[in-house]
Design a protein around this motif. Structure first.
Motif, short mmCIF file in Angstrom:
data_model
loop_
_atom_site.label_atom_id
_atom_site.label_comp_id
_atom_site.label_asym_id
_atom_site.label_seq_id
_atom_site.Cartn_x
_atom_site.Cartn_y
_atom_site.Cartn_z
N UNK A 161 4.17 1.55 3.25
CA UNK A 161 5.25 0.96 2.46
C UNK A 161 4.71 -0.28 1.75
N UNK A 162 5.40 -0.67 0.68
CA UNK A 162 4.99 -1.88 -0.02
C UNK A 162 5.07 -3.09 0.89
N UNK A 163 6.09 -3.08 1.77
CA UNK A 163 6.26 -4.22 2.68
C UNK A 163 5.06 -4.34 3.62
N UNK A 164 4.54 -3.19 4.05
CA UNK A 164 3.36 -3.24 4.94
C UNK A 164 2.16 -3.86 4.20
N UNK A 165 1.97 -3.41 2.97
CA UNK A 165 0.83 -3.95 2.20
C UNK A 165 1.03 -5.43 1.96
N UNK A 203 0.59 0.47 -6.04
CA UNK A 203 -0.47 1.49 -6.14
C UNK A 203 -1.20 1.66 -4.82
N UNK A 204 -1.48 0.53 -4.19
CA UNK A 204 -2.17 0.59 -2.89
C UNK A 204 -1.29 1.31 -1.88
N UNK A 205 -0.01 0.92 -1.86
CA UNK A 205 0.93 1.50 -0.89
C UNK A 205 0.97 3.02 -1.05
N UNK A 206 1.10 3.43 -2.31
CA UNK A 206 1.21 4.87 -2.57
C UNK A 206 -0.08 5.58 -2.16
#
Ligand code: FES
Length: 155
Positions: free
Chosen positions: A54-58, A46-49
């Motif tokens: 990207x999810x990897x960054x988060x 949810x944060x990534x979006x």
């Protein structure tokens, strides 16, 4: 344990509250950890979006900063300073004593869920070494006896 739907609803509120903020990722992670006691896996996509990351960054940011937890802690968190000034005043001894008294290693939680033990690297209390933090409260001059009474308070 909260279910994913409840987590998602709360995370969405938090994301809304940070709309338009510059560099919002750390404040958002702090707010989520404040709400749940850790940063639930379900919140990462949810944060990534929301932030267009990207999810990897988060996940990378979240795992880089030691203050963010992936799993809930025990009811109390005992942090013992492992940095130089405290070491010079016997922090190793106190740490050995804590691990033995609690029967756990660093980053672990006692079986009864009462205490999570974590290292910390300087609490700014170097003149009152060895230093500890119990649930956010700093304590100086922690020898073995002081540690025992701190543990008695929280168990
Ligand atoms: S080194 Fe322990 S508080 Fe600074």
């Amino acid at each position: 344990m909260q279910n994913d739907a409840a987590i998602i609803a709360r995370v969405e509120e938090i994301l809304d509250a940070h709309q338009g903020m510059e560099g919002p990722l750390l404040p958002i992670l702090h707010a989520i950890q404040e709400a749940f006691g850790h940063v639930p896996q379900a919140s990462l996509p949810l944060i990534a979006q929301n932030l267009n990351l990207s999810r990897a960054e988060v996940h990378g940011v979240m795992s880089f900063y030691h203050d963010f937890r992936e799993a809930p802690a025990g009811r109390h968190v005992l942090k013992l300073c492992r940095a130089e000034a405290c070491q010079s005043m016997g922090a190793d001894r106190v740490a050995d004593h804590a691990r033995k008294a609690l029967g756990i290693e660093w980053h672990e939680t006692t079986k009864d869920g009462a205490v999570t033990l974590e290292p910390v690297f300087c609490l700014g209390l170097c003149a009152c070494a060895p230093a500890a933090m119990v649930d956010g409260r700093v304590v100086g001059r922690v020898d073995e006896a002081r540690l025992d009474s701190l543990l008695e308070e929280v168990r």
